[in-house]
Design a protein around this motif. Structure first.
Motif, PDB file in Angstrom:
ATOM      1  N   LEU A 181      -8.599  -4.674  -6.480  1.00 18.83           N
ATOM      2  CA  LEU A 181      -8.438  -3.744  -5.246  1.00 18.83           C
ATOM      3  C   LEU A 181      -8.120  -2.385  -5.856  1.00 18.83           C
ATOM      4  CD1 LEU A 181      -8.732  -6.487  -3.459  1.00 18.83           C
ATOM      5  CD2 LEU A 181      -7.794  -5.220  -1.611  1.00 18.83           C
ATOM      6  N   THR A 240      -7.804   0.258  -3.268  1.00 18.00           N
ATOM      7  CA  THR A 240      -7.230   0.814  -2.169  1.00 18.00           C
ATOM      8  C   THR A 240      -6.500  -0.195  -1.404  1.00 18.00           C
ATOM      9  OG1 THR A 240      -9.250   0.484  -0.910  1.00 18.00           O
ATOM     10  CG2 THR A 240      -8.845   2.638  -2.370  1.00 18.00           C
ATOM     11  N   THR A 241      -5.860   0.266  -0.238  1.00 17.18           N
ATOM     12  CA  THR A 241      -5.366  -0.969   0.761  1.00 17.18           C
ATOM     13  C   THR A 241      -6.528  -1.718   1.410  1.00 17.18           C
ATOM     14  OG1 THR A 241      -5.103   0.848   2.407  1.00 17.18           O
ATOM     15  CG2 THR A 241      -3.152   0.034   1.166  1.00 17.18           C
ATOM     16  N   THR A 242      -7.746  -1.017   1.742  1.00 15.03           N
ATOM     17  CA  THR A 242      -8.787  -1.604   2.297  1.00 15.03           C
ATOM     18  C   THR A 242      -9.007  -3.171   1.579  1.00 15.03           C
ATOM     19  OG1 THR A 242      -9.859   0.563   2.701  1.00 15.03           O
ATOM     20  CG2 THR A 242     -11.176  -1.369   2.920  1.00 15.03           C
ATOM     21  N   GLY A 243      -9.107  -4.124   2.488  1.00 17.92           N
ATOM     22  CA  GLY A 243      -9.400  -5.470   1.806  1.00 17.92           C
ATOM     23  C   GLY A 243      -8.199  -6.253   1.385  1.00 17.92           C
ATOM     24  N   ALA A 251      -5.624  -6.485   3.603  1.00 15.96           N
ATOM     25  CA  ALA A 251      -4.824  -7.231   4.731  1.00 15.96           C
ATOM     26  C   ALA A 251      -4.963  -8.652   4.711  1.00 15.96           C
ATOM     27  CB  ALA A 251      -5.136  -6.438   6.030  1.00 15.96           C
ATOM     28  N   SER A 304      -0.342  -5.363   6.030  1.00 19.53           N
ATOM     29  CA  SER A 304      -0.921  -4.697   7.145  1.00 19.53           C
ATOM     30  C   SER A 304      -0.887  -3.357   7.067  1.00 19.53           C
ATOM     31  CB  SER A 304      -0.236  -5.266   8.500  1.00 19.53           C
ATOM     32  OG  SER A 304      -0.923  -4.658   9.524  1.00 19.53           O
ATOM     33  N   GLY A 305      -2.195  -2.740   6.853  1.00 19.67           N
ATOM     34  CA  GLY A 305      -2.191  -1.328   6.670  1.00 19.67           C
ATOM     35  C   GLY A 305      -1.260  -0.872   5.358  1.00 19.67           C
ATOM     36  N   ASN A 306      -0.412   0.169   5.728  1.00 21.77           N
ATOM     37  CA  ASN A 306       0.579   0.289   4.469  1.00 21.77           C
ATOM     38  C   ASN A 306       2.126  -0.203   4.687  1.00 21.77           C
ATOM     39  OD1 ASN A 306      -1.266   2.257   3.217  1.00 21.77           O
ATOM     40  ND2 ASN A 306      -0.784   3.826   5.096  1.00 21.77           N
TER      41      ASN A 306
END
Length: 469
Positions: A247, A249-252, A254, A281-283
């Motif tokens: 990955l 980014t933080t997308t995906g 969580a 969860s998020g950042n």
């Protein structure tokens, strides 16, 4: 005389009419002659990407065009791949203007009519066999009763199949250090480097889905986007997980992760293993580590939960502690099969001066993926190559290698406070009563010794097993 002149004039006029008729015919004039010569002109083009990993899907695009000024008769479009069994293709069609896609699509398709100056776009998607190598050639052929030029009715396209495991990998070793690895499965060799190491090894098929590296303890086994193995690092045979897709980014990212830590002193001594959980969860990252019980971060007891603020750059997550006494850590999240795996090495988050290895599997339902899994087994006595069997019906874990032959009944908590795909077991044969934790999210299985034991049973903390099917 007047009659003669009129007669000659009539003859001359007829001659002019005949000459004009012949000239018109010679030029292709006249309705019946011209209509008999007007036909469609079907042409094909085909494209595909230059190379494709074996075992991966690939799409060939075929454009069927009618470049003439008249509509075509029915056209049969046949598509095939020579010399490689790719099965039945998945076919789609895209139309434009007055062109109409056929209602029935397949390797052989009939186009009822292709209007003048129109085209249809067909896409054929197949999956290459895992053992495919070299050029894979697909050929499309158009057949119709009327076609002005058949020289462009057959077209081929080629993609080069290669071993998709050939790649550069990031290595997370049980000594708490990171390395880089470049593998060529076709040549049967790899190079591992970093932290003062630069080694090249040759390997051969072991006949059991894995690979033997030379005559020493080094071995490896591969899966979808992952390699588990053993390599001698700093003079010590050391297990590792290596991955090649992450990955960014933080997308995906969580979700809940089931963790296993292995912590050692800088010289490799005093190894301990610790189960834990994490939640992204998020950042925000939360880690719950309690040697007495394993709970989700959302149910973590006071004093055991550590919180971090997350940032990500170039696919590397940096977790900065937001609770007092925390130690920063960095990690990456790898794609492994259909799941994601959190991987980290570096300074111990206990702040005890040691280094740590950490792997986290996405938490799932409380069910066992049954089967046999193979990989390194690290005990205090050294590294062996083990076979782990998980029996879903009996709910048991069994491990066999040259130094260990043991088993236990897997237990999972169903209270929704403990992870569903992390199982506790007490061994019953060689190390009677010794507890271990079994983590699984297909295709990976990770086993670690529990850090706390009761009575006189052997403490297997430091035990680490990493296995693939």
């Amino acid at each position: 005389m007047r009659r003669s002149v009129g007669k000659f004039a009539a003859i001359a006029a007829k001659g002019l009419i005949l000459a004009a008729t012949f000239a018109l015919a010679a030029c292709g004039g006249g309705r019946s002659t011209g209509e008999s010569r007007e036909t469609a002109d079907i042409s094909l083009t085909q494209t595909v990407q230059a190379s494709t990993a074996s075992g991966a899907p690939v799409t060939f695009t075929v454009i069927v065009a009618n470049t003439a000024l008249v509509d075509s008769a029915p056209v049969t479009l046949a598509w095939s791949v020579a010399g490689v069994d790719v099965g039945t293709p998945t076919v789609s069609c895209t139309s434009a203007g007055s062109a109409v896609c056929p209602t029935t699509l397949g390797a052989s398709t009939t186009i009822d009519k292709l209007p003048a100056q129109r085209q249809l776009i067909f896409k054929y998607t197949v999956t290459l066999p895992s053992d495919a190598r070299g050029n894979v050639v697909a050929t499309a052929v158009a057949t119709t009763a009327q076609d002005e030029d058949t020289s462009d009715n057959t077209v081929s396209a080629t993609t080069a199949a290669y071993d998709g495991r050939n790649a550069s990998y990031e290595v997370y070793a049980a000594d708490g250090k990171a390395y880089q690895m470049t593998v060529d499965f076709d040549a049967g060799s790899y190079t591992i480097s970093g932290n003062g190491v630069s080694d090249t090894r040759s390997f051969a098929d072991d006949g059991n889905g894995g690979f033997i590296v030379g005559s020493g303890p080094e071995r490896l086994r591969s899966g979808d986007g992952v390699i588990v193995g053993v390599h001698v690092l700093g003079g010590t045979a050391t297990p590792y997980i290596a991955a090649n897709s992450f990955l960014t980014t933080t997308t995906g990212a969580a979700g809940n992760y089931d963790l296993m830590f292995r912590r050692v002193a800088a010289d490799g001594s005093g190894a301990t293993t610790h189960p834990a959980t994490a939640r992204v969860s998020g950042n925000v990252l939360q880690v719950c580590e309690n040697d007495n019980e394993v709970l989700y971060a959302t149910a973590c007891g006071s004093g055991y939960l550590k919180s971090y603020a997350l940032t990500v750059a170039d696919g590397v997550f940096t977790a900065t502690p937001t609770t007092s006494g925390g130690v920063a850590l960095s990690f990456r999240i790898a794609y492994v099969g259909e799941s994601k795996v959190l991987l980290s090495v570096g300074d111990s988050t206990l702040g005890d001066g040691r280094v740590q290895w950490m792997a986290g599997l996405q938490d799932g339902q409380a069910s066992i993926f049954p089967g046999s899994f193979v990989g390194p087994d690290l005990l205090s006595s050294g590294v062996q190559w083990a076979t782990i069997t998980l029996d879903g019906d009996a709910g048991t874990y069994n491990v066999v290698d040259a130094a260990l032959n043991d088993q236990g009944v897997l237990r999972a908590d169903l209270s929704n406070q403990q992870p569903g795909s992390m199982f506790y077991a007490e061994l019953t044969t060689q190390y009677v009563g010794s507890p271990v934790w079994v983590l699984q999210n297909y295709p990976l299985v990770i086993v670690g010794g529990a850090p706390l034991v009761s009575g006189s049973v052997t403490n297997l903390s430091g035990l680490l097993q990493i296995a693939l099917p």
